[in-house]
Motif scaffolding. Structure first.
Motif, PDB file in Angstrom:
ATOM      1  N   THR A  65       0.837  -1.206   0.000  1.00 15.77           N
ATOM      2  CA  THR A  65       0.000   0.000   0.000  1.00 15.77           C
ATOM      3  C   THR A  65       0.868   1.250   0.000  1.00 15.77           C
ATOM      4  O   THR A  65       0.501   2.274  -0.598  1.00 15.77           O
ATOM      5  N   ARG A  66       2.026   1.186   0.624  1.00 17.20           N
ATOM      6  CA  ARG A  66       2.945   2.319   0.610  1.00 17.20           C
ATOM      7  C   ARG A  66       3.475   2.556  -0.798  1.00 17.20           C
ATOM      8  O   ARG A  66       3.608   3.709  -1.238  1.00 17.20           O
ATOM      9  N   VAL A  67       3.783   1.487  -1.496  1.00 15.40           N
ATOM     10  CA  VAL A  67       4.249   1.618  -2.884  1.00 15.40           C
ATOM     11  C   VAL A  67       3.155   2.247  -3.747  1.00 15.40           C
ATOM     12  O   VAL A  67       3.416   3.145  -4.557  1.00 15.40           O
ATOM     13  N   ALA A  68       1.920   1.771  -3.558  1.00 18.23           N
ATOM     14  CA  ALA A  68       0.803   2.317  -4.341  1.00 18.23           C
ATOM     15  C   ALA A  68       0.592   3.799  -4.053  1.00 18.23           C
ATOM     16  O   ALA A  68       0.337   4.595  -4.965  1.00 18.23           O
ATOM     17  N   ALA A  69       0.704   4.191  -2.795  1.00 16.35           N
ATOM     18  CA  ALA A  69       0.540   5.602  -2.441  1.00 16.35           C
ATOM     19  C   ALA A  69       1.621   6.459  -3.086  1.00 16.35           C
ATOM     20  O   ALA A  69       1.352   7.545  -3.613  1.00 16.35           O
ATOM     21  N   SER A  70       2.853   5.966  -3.062  1.00 18.15           N
ATOM     22  CA  SER A  70       3.949   6.698  -3.695  1.00 18.15           C
ATOM     23  C   SER A  70       3.726   6.840  -5.194  1.00 18.15           C
ATOM     24  O   SER A  70       3.964   7.910  -5.773  1.00 18.15           O
ATOM     25  N   ASP A  71       3.254   5.785  -5.824  1.00 10.94           N
ATOM     26  CA  ASP A  71       3.000   5.847  -7.269  1.00 10.94           C
ATOM     27  C   ASP A  71       1.849   6.804  -7.590  1.00 10.94           C
ATOM     28  O   ASP A  71       1.859   7.476  -8.630  1.00 10.94           O
ATOM     29  N   LEU A  72       0.847   6.870  -6.722  1.00 14.95           N
ATOM     30  CA  LEU A  72      -0.228   7.841  -6.928  1.00 14.95           C
ATOM     31  C   LEU A  72       0.303   9.275  -6.843  1.00 14.95           C
ATOM     32  O   LEU A  72      -0.082  10.141  -7.633  1.00 14.95           O
ATOM     33  N   LEU A  73       1.197   9.503  -5.882  1.00 15.99           N
ATOM     34  CA  LEU A  73       1.786  10.832  -5.759  1.00 15.99           C
ATOM     35  C   LEU A  73       2.626  11.167  -6.991  1.00 15.99           C
ATOM     36  O   LEU A  73       2.632  12.304  -7.476  1.00 15.99           O
ATOM     37  N   ARG A  74       3.328  10.179  -7.510  1.00 20.50           N
ATOM     38  CA  ARG A  74       4.108  10.401  -8.731  1.00 20.50           C
ATOM     39  C   ARG A  74       3.186  10.662  -9.922  1.00 20.50           C
ATOM     40  O   ARG A  74       3.471  11.517 -10.760  1.00 20.50           O
ATOM     41  N   ALA A  75       2.073   9.946  -9.971  1.00 27.06           N
ATOM     42  CA  ALA A  75       1.113  10.174 -11.047  1.00 27.06           C
ATOM     43  C   ALA A  75       0.501  11.575 -10.962  1.00 27.06           C
ATOM     44  O   ALA A  75       0.055  12.134 -11.966  1.00 27.06           O
ATOM     45  N   SER A  76       0.497  12.159  -9.760  1.00 30.13           N
ATOM     46  CA  SER A  76      -0.043  13.503  -9.592  1.00 30.13           C
ATOM     47  C   SER A  76       0.933  14.583 -10.032  1.00 30.13           C
ATOM     48  O   SER A  76       0.590  15.764 -10.016  1.00 30.13           O
ATOM     49  N   GLY A  77       2.156  14.163 -10.408  1.00 30.69           N
ATOM     50  CA  GLY A  77       3.129  15.124 -10.915  1.00 30.69           C
ATOM     51  C   GLY A  77       4.340  15.317 -10.034  1.00 30.69           C
ATOM     52  O   GLY A  77       5.255  16.060 -10.400  1.00 30.69           O
ATOM     53  N   LEU A  78       4.383  14.676  -8.858  1.00 31.78           N
ATOM     54  CA  LEU A  78       5.546  14.810  -7.994  1.00 31.78           C
ATOM     55  C   LEU A  78       6.697  13.948  -8.516  1.00 31.78           C
ATOM     56  O   LEU A  78       6.471  12.897  -9.111  1.00 31.78           O
ATOM     57  N   ASP A  79       7.917  14.394  -8.277  1.00 34.32           N
ATOM     58  CA  ASP A  79       9.062  13.584  -8.681  1.00 34.32           C
ATOM     59  C   ASP A  79       9.208  12.407  -7.717  1.00 34.32           C
ATOM     60  O   ASP A  79       8.690  12.444  -6.586  1.00 34.32           O
ATOM     61  N   PRO A  80       9.894  11.334  -8.134  1.00 32.12           N
ATOM     62  CA  PRO A  80       9.981  10.121  -7.295  1.00 32.12           C
ATOM     63  C   PRO A  80      10.541  10.381  -5.899  1.00 32.12           C
ATOM     64  O   PRO A  80      10.040   9.827  -4.911  1.00 32.12           O
ATOM     65  N   GLU A  81      11.562  11.227  -5.789  1.00 33.06           N
ATOM     66  CA  GLU A  81      12.169  11.484  -4.479  1.00 33.06           C
ATOM     67  C   GLU A  81      11.177  12.147  -3.527  1.00 33.06           C
ATOM     68  O   GLU A  81      11.047  11.754  -2.357  1.00 33.06           O
TER      69      GLU A  81
END
Length: 355
Positions: free
Chosen positions: A325-341
């Motif tokens: 679920t943490r990985v999915a949340a991070s990927d959602l944030l990346r999909a929103s335009g945030l950089d991976p870091e």
């Protein structure tokens, strides 16, 4: 859904009718071509081409016409007219078109049609070559003008129409996985996994829609203001497959958790539903051109629930589920335009770890 389909049909119908009429008018009344029958055909071909491929379709049409004319003329000059020569001209023209275009339907079709015209009509009506090429240029140009200047589609509507099935699939399956965990139903989680695996056609349509939206905002002046919105939506499209993969991992591990009869914290199912909500907020905010603050806030709230679930979960697979679920949340944030870091840092901070 039916209303959207009706709107699409209406727009394409009007575009095709207008392009056909304009191309005939320009060819016949403006340029004085006696019978520019291929201009409306090329115009309609450009209109009905898949969005994102219309410039390419116009070029392919012109290439096909030139190939057909050259092959037809060459055979007519060397061996003369006749049924065998017609068949030979068409066969050679199509073979050349297939080799040069890599199998483009527009190139092949117009190469064959042009070869037929030259081989059959040139003996009785010479000098057809330039009118035929001019027809293709007029038709393709008019088709592009109609779809980019007179009736350009709304790029965000195109993207929304293509993205909605993927968003609905991911969100629905995340909620289904949560239900499967609550009901201790491994088969339900497995069925969810299979539905997610069948998402290939939807991903292909989203990719095509993104190409089309980029084409529209590049060529249509009235849509230039949506360039940034399309570019931002591209972040979601680029991560759509990753989000589907995350959901697949969650479905697979959930089935294993149930099969091994591990304890499932209620906070874990809350996390999954929050991730589903964040996914839907992201689509809505991107389509409207708003900054996806609500989507990000919901994804981070899911990490607060995940932290509580991690404190309670004792089984190996249930702990893996929390991590996923943490990985999915991070990927959602990346999909929103945030950089991976940044996405990873925010996920860690909300989960409760040090940055």
């Amino acid at each position: 859904m039916r209303l959207r389909l009706t709107n699409v049909i209406l727009v394409i119908t009007v575009q095709a009718a207008l392009a056909a009429a304009l191309s005939w008018f320009i060819g016949h009344d403006v340029l004085g071509i006696p019978a520019p029958v291929f201009a409306p055909s090329a115009a309609v071909g450009t209109i009905v081409a898949a969005i994102g491929q219309r410039v390419r379709r116009t070029v392919q049409t012109l290439v096909g016409v030139v190939i057909g004319i050259l092959i037809g003329d060459a055979l007519l000059y060397t061996v003369g007219p006749g049924p065998v020569q017609i068949g030979l001209a068409v066969g050679i023209a199509i073979a050349f078109a297939l080799i040069l275009s890599g199998g483009s339907g527009a190139t092949v079709a117009h190469a064959g049609a042009s070869a037929v015209v030259i081989a059959t009509l040139s003996p009785v009506d010479p000098n057809l070559e330039w009118p035929r090429i001019l027809d293709a240029v007029i038709g393709g140009a008019v088709g592009l003008v109609v779809v980019t200047l007179l009736f350009p589609v709304n790029p965000m509507r195109v993207l929304d129409r293509a993205a909605t099935p993927i968003v609905q699939l991911v969100s629905a399956e995340l909620r289904t996985i949560a239900t499967a965990l609550n009901e201790r139903d491994a088969e339900q989680a497995t069925a969810s996994l299979q539905r997610l695996r069948d998402s290939g056609p939807d991903l292909a349509r989203l990719s095509q829609a993104l190409d089309g939206a980029k084409e529209v905002v590049s060529l249509a002046p009235v849509r230039w203001l949506r360039r940034d919105d399309v570019e931002q939506f591209a972040h979601f499209a680029e991560h759509a497959q990753r989000l589907i993969g995350d959901a697949q991992d969650l479905a697979r591990t959930s089935a294993t958790v149930v099969q091994y009869d591990e304890v499932v914290p209620s906070e874990l199912t809350t996390t999954l539903r929050q991730l589903a909500d964040a996914n839907e907020h992201l689509r809505a905010e991107r389509v409207s051109g708003r900054d996806p603050q609500r989507a990000r806030a919901t994804a981070l709230a899911a990490m607060h629930s995940a932290r509580r679930a991690g404190d309670v979960a004792t089984g190996r697979f249930s702990q893996t589920l929390v991590t996923q679920t943490r990985v999915a949340a991070s990927d959602l944030l990346r999909a929103s335009g945030l950089d991976p870091e940044t996405a990873n840092r925010l996920t860690r901070e909300r989960y409760g770890e040090s940055a």
